[in-house]
Motif scaffolding. Structure first.
Motif, short mmCIF file in Angstrom:
data_model
loop_
_atom_site.label_atom_id
_atom_site.label_comp_id
_atom_site.label_asym_id
_atom_site.label_seq_id
_atom_site.Cartn_x
_atom_site.Cartn_y
_atom_site.Cartn_z
N THR A 1 -25.08 12.89 12.93
CA THR A 1 -25.16 11.43 12.84
C THR A 1 -24.37 10.72 13.94
N THR A 2 -23.93 11.49 14.93
CA THR A 2 -23.13 10.91 16.01
C THR A 2 -23.99 10.66 17.24
N PRO A 3 -24.26 9.40 17.60
CA PRO A 3 -25.08 9.12 18.79
C PRO A 3 -24.47 9.77 20.04
N GLY A 4 -25.30 10.39 20.85
CA GLY A 4 -24.83 11.05 22.06
C GLY A 4 -24.52 12.51 21.87
N SER A 5 -24.38 12.96 20.63
CA SER A 5 -24.12 14.37 20.36
C SER A 5 -25.39 15.18 20.63
N ASN B 1 -26.38 17.49 18.90
CA ASN B 1 -26.98 17.78 17.60
C ASN B 1 -27.51 16.52 16.90
N TYR B 2 -27.46 15.39 17.56
CA TYR B 2 -27.84 14.12 16.93
C TYR B 2 -29.27 14.18 16.39
N ASP B 3 -29.43 13.74 15.17
CA ASP B 3 -30.74 13.74 14.51
C ASP B 3 -30.98 12.32 13.97
N PRO B 4 -31.90 11.58 14.56
CA PRO B 4 -32.10 10.18 14.14
C PRO B 4 -32.57 10.05 12.69
N ILE B 5 -33.30 11.03 12.18
CA ILE B 5 -33.75 10.96 10.78
C ILE B 5 -32.57 11.08 9.83
N ILE B 6 -31.69 12.04 10.09
CA ILE B 6 -30.50 12.22 9.26
C ILE B 6 -29.56 11.03 9.42
#
Length: 421
Positions: free
Chosen positions: A138-142, A144-149
């Protein structure tokens, strides 16, 4: 054991049932030890956590079904069930322990991390709820970022998860303890005062339960597949919880009668339980089919992925066996009036249903948590045996704690003792 006819009879928890329940608990503990300390592979530990979640969730659902049963019987002012209420009361007394176990399992699985390789990169994720609780989702720029989660993070976050689970299980346990307390007070004091309090608390409980149980199912189980969602999932779980609880109640009554207790329970009472089991098995099937059919017909990738996983070779056979055990078996075994009044057939059907809903929960949990999973392993079998032993031990011990096996001053007790259909 001789026949007991007095409504003052107390249940004595001893003998083979107690011994075998303790043996089963030991087997379960050995299975947990095996999963965590002997089979130290990531897959083995994952299967152990998943099996613990499956059985602790099942355990909690069956015990809260006892509170649910009592509540709607009070609200309906039902007379037939008054003489068997001690059994769901015992389930209500066990619910706080079952809820605590579920919270401990979920906490351990959520806070214990391991490394997984996905898409060619190594990630750190918890053993349970990794689809929404892994680092950086849930961290923008990561990376692993997942916009759905991220869009679901208002609900799918660790503080909300724990607060909701603790509050809901605490409320259910509190209402259950109140219904047991009022029933015990009623036996001591008589009159309508405590019955009226039970009626009022049942009404409040059913409103809270109806709104919160589907969300509880979203939290505890559906969030294992966090990209997927279904508005019917909560009611699907409610149906599974209820019919499993009914099967347990009927089975315990039958076992007690076989041991010489509760001889006031006749085939008419078993008939009513059989009707409820039959009816809610059909309701479970209705929700199961509705959820499956709508997702199949819409054919939207974000929804069909849930069933796609469960149609992989290692799960597809069990997917259809689930329907056979939980729909065709009660349909064919309990359809006629006479079938519901046959003790041996009703007991057999209850066992089939309990196995069937274990498989139902298995299919809800395992595909979303375990990667490569080819067969039932040591962890699934031993942990299941252990929880069955724990359930029997705690429930029968709770039954033994009542001064009598019947709420003898319940205002409808005479109606129940002379129940005939």
């Amino acid at each position: 054991m001789g026949t007991h006819n007095s409504i003052d009879e107390r249940f004595e928890f001893s003998g083979k049932v107690k011994t075998w329940s303790l043996i089963a608990i030991v087997i379960g503990i050995l299975g947990i030890v095996y999963g965590f300390l002997i089979d130290k592979s990531e897959a083995g530990i994952q299967r152990t956590f998943s099996s613990l979640l499956l059985m602790s969730y099942y355990f909690a659902c069956v015990t809260m079904a006892g509170v649910f049963f009592c509540a709607y019987q009070y609200m309906a002012q039902a007379g037939w069930s008054a003489s068997i209420l001690r059994v769901p009361h015992a389930l209500a007394k066990v619910l706080p322990i079952a809820g605590l176990i579920l919270i401990v399992v979920a906490t351990a699985g959520l806070l214990t991390n391991h490394e997984i390789v996905e898409g060619g990169k190594t990630e750190t994720a918890p053993y349970l709820y990794a689809h929404w609780a892994a680092h950086g989702l849930t961290t923008p720029g990561s990376e692993n970022y997942d916009p759905i989660i991220a869009g679901k993070s208002g609900f799918l976050n660790i503080p909300t998860f724990f607060v909701f689970m603790v509050v809901v299980l605490g409320l259910y346990s509190w209402f259950g303890s109140l219904l047991v307390k009022y029933s015990n007070n009623e036996d001591e004091l008589g009159g309508m005062f405590n019955y009226n309090k039970s009626f009022k608390m049942s009404a409040i409980f059913l409103v809270i339960f109806g709104f919160t149980f589907p969300i509880f199912a979203f939290d505890a189980v559906m969030s294992l597949d966090a990209h997927w969602f279904s508005t019917m999932f909560g009611w699907y779980n409610l149906a599974a919880m209820h019919v499993s609880g009914l099967a347990v109640i009927a089975l315990i009554v039958i076992v007690l009668r076989k041991q010489g207790y509760m001889q006031w329970v006749r085939e008419d009472h078993l008939h009513n339980l059989g009707q409820l089991i039959f009816g809610f098995s059909i309701f479970w099937t209705y929700v199961w089919f509705s959820q499956f059919f709508l997702i199949w017909y819409a054919n939207m990738p974000e929804e069909t992925i849930y069933f796609y996983k469960r149609w992989e070779p290692e799960y597809k056979f069990w997917f259809w066996i689930n329907l056979v055990l939980n729909f065709l078996s009660p349909l064919l075994l309990l359809m006629s009036r006479d079938a519901k009044r046959l003790t041996s057939r009703l007991a057999f059907t209850c066992v089939v249903i309990l196995i069937g809903h274990w498989l139902d929960y298995y299919l809800m949990i395992m595909p979303g948590t375990v990667g490569e999973h080819r067969a039932l392993g040591v962890q699934e079998i031993t942990i299941t045996i252990g929880f069955v032993g724990l359930f029997v031990f705690l429930t029968f011990r709770a039954l033994a704690g009542f001064k009598s096996l019947i709420p003898k001053k319940h205002p409808f007790i005479e109606e129940s003792l002379h129940h005939h259909i």
